[in-house]
Design a protein around this motif. Structure first.
Motif, short mmCIF file in Angstrom:
data_model
loop_
_atom_site.label_atom_id
_atom_site.label_comp_id
_atom_site.label_asym_id
_atom_site.label_seq_id
_atom_site.Cartn_x
_atom_site.Cartn_y
_atom_site.Cartn_z
N THR A 1 -43.61 -25.93 82.75
CA THR A 1 -43.59 -25.46 84.14
C THR A 1 -42.29 -24.70 84.37
O THR A 1 -41.20 -25.20 84.05
N GLU B 1 -42.08 -22.06 89.64
CA GLU B 1 -43.23 -22.85 90.10
C GLU B 1 -42.79 -24.21 90.60
O GLU B 1 -43.25 -24.67 91.66
N ASN B 2 -41.90 -24.86 89.88
CA ASN B 2 -41.47 -26.19 90.32
C ASN B 2 -40.65 -26.12 91.60
O ASN B 2 -40.67 -27.07 92.40
N ARG C 1 -43.31 -26.03 94.19
CA ARG C 1 -43.92 -27.37 94.30
C ARG C 1 -43.00 -28.31 95.07
O ARG C 1 -43.45 -29.10 95.92
N GLY D 1 -44.20 -30.41 88.14
CA GLY D 1 -44.75 -30.16 86.83
C GLY D 1 -43.80 -30.58 85.72
O GLY D 1 -42.59 -30.76 85.95
#
Length: 375
Positions: free
Chosen positions: A268, A272-273, A276, A284
């Motif tokens: 990940t 992206e994290n 999130r 992730g």
């Protein structure tokens, strides 16, 4: 890069941009023109968003605190930002929490500032490092001074507080990128070795020369710093390896240059994290996907060539993943990066540098290039 990650997750990302040609605008679902330093612009923007996050620490803390007080969801929040933007506070808070940092003193402005610097140097010796407590990044507003006269010259140019620090005998520079959610869940990517020239990152090696115990210690230290800061989202912790241990040098409350390798190199990515985390979604995996990764920054050269015009040359290098940021080229400006993943450290580093040079990146004087790579 955050916009690309948002699109993959089906998220709609709006961007507050000062200019329509800012790098994030082409990948944003919505662009709002305005300044993060104008309270009304930021207030109107936050009203459109479920969550607001940031891609740099140069923010007006008073505006951020006022918006938080009015119910806006800002991640990270003002307290975490203050540690990142105020080096004096960061050093003081981390030192008080038992986090290893270089020896330091916070010097207030005024007629006795030079006396305070000289008194610090009398204990630890010249040269020392002076840093503006606020402002400055990538080596800006940082000076190594050899004596009182040089310190006085710097102090005449700085209007606010400064931090005076020991000049650390560095064995290696490294960074660890941590992600933390509002609920307190956290994870860290493996620590990386970085190469800095004039305070600017040139390359990131995973794991580089770092021993496993150092990687593990750095991850634990990074997560401790993120917890102290009450960070939400991605936080980068830059470290010195010195005197047989680790010292915290700087922190950044955002996705960071030292974590760009995670796009191809980890399960990940940091981008992206980060999304999130700020949305309080499950984090992730941060596990690496390859034994060795090298990431080299692309800089503008003296010829002013746009890397996009040289793209075919960069992509001709085997296994090169090229990321260009859409910024106008000028000498010394960071314009993108190249990442190469593989099995052998020497091979991935050589290929990453070959691709960056093919894209027009100048090699700093005296920089130790991989064997067989020429400018």
């Amino acid at each position: 890069m955050a916009g690309e990650a948002a699109s993959a997750l089906g998220l709609s990302m709006a961007v507050l941009a000062e200019r329509a040609d800012d790098a994030a605008c082409p990948v944003a679902a919505e662009v709002v023109l305005g300044s993060p330093f104008v309270a009304e612009d930021l207030r109107a923007f936050t009203a459109r968003c479920a969550v607001v996050t940031f891609d740099h620490e140069q923010v007006d803390l008073e505006i951020v605190r006022a918006l938080e007080g009015g119910g806006a969801v800002l991640r990270p929040g003002a307290d975490a930002f203050e540690l990142a933007v105020d080096k004096g506070r960061m050093r003081t808070v981390l030192d008080g929490a038992g986090v290893p940092v270089p020896a330091f003193a916070v010097v207030e402005p005024g007629e006795h500032a030079a006396d305070a610097v000289a008194a610090f140097a009398a204990t630890l010796g010249w040269p020392v490092v002076l840093k503006a407590a606020r402002g400055g990044y990538d080596g800006k507003a940082v000076w190594t001074v050899r004596d009182r006269a040089e310190a006085e010259a710097v102090l005449r140019r700085v209007s606010g507080r400064v931090v005076v620090e020991e000049l650390v005998p560095i064995d290696a520079e490294l960074a660890v990128v941590v992600v933390r959610s509002p609920s307190g869940a956290s994870a860290a990517w493996p620590a990386v070795e970085t190469a800095q020239v004039d305070g600017v990152c040139r390359e990131v090696l995973v794991p580089g020369r770092l021993a496993r115990d150092v990687v593990e210690a750095a991850a634990a230290l990074g997560q401790k710093v993120a917890e102290i800061a009450d960070a939400v989202g991605v936080m980068a912790v830059e470290l010195f390896s010195a005197r047989g241990g680790l010292l915290v040098n700087e922190i950044a409350t955002r996705p960071h240059n030292s974590g760009h390798w995670t796009i191809e190199g980890a399960v990940t990515s940091q981008f992206e994290n980060h999304l999130r985390a700020v949305l309080d979604l499950p984090l992730g995996s941060t596990a690496p996907q390859h034994p060795e990764v090298a990431s080299v920054n692309v800089f503008g050269g003296s010829a002013g060539d746009e890397p996009a015009r040289l793209l075919a040359r960069g992509l001709a290098v085997e296994d090169a993943h090229v990321h260009l940021y859409g910024k106008a080229a000028r000498p010394g400006r960071k314009l993108g990066h190249v990442t190469v993943c593989g099995e052998e450290a020497g091979v991935v580093r050589s290929r990453a540098w070959s691709a960056a040079i093919a894209l027009g990146t100048p090699v700093p004087d005296g920089f130790d290039l991989p064997h067989g790579v020429t400018p």
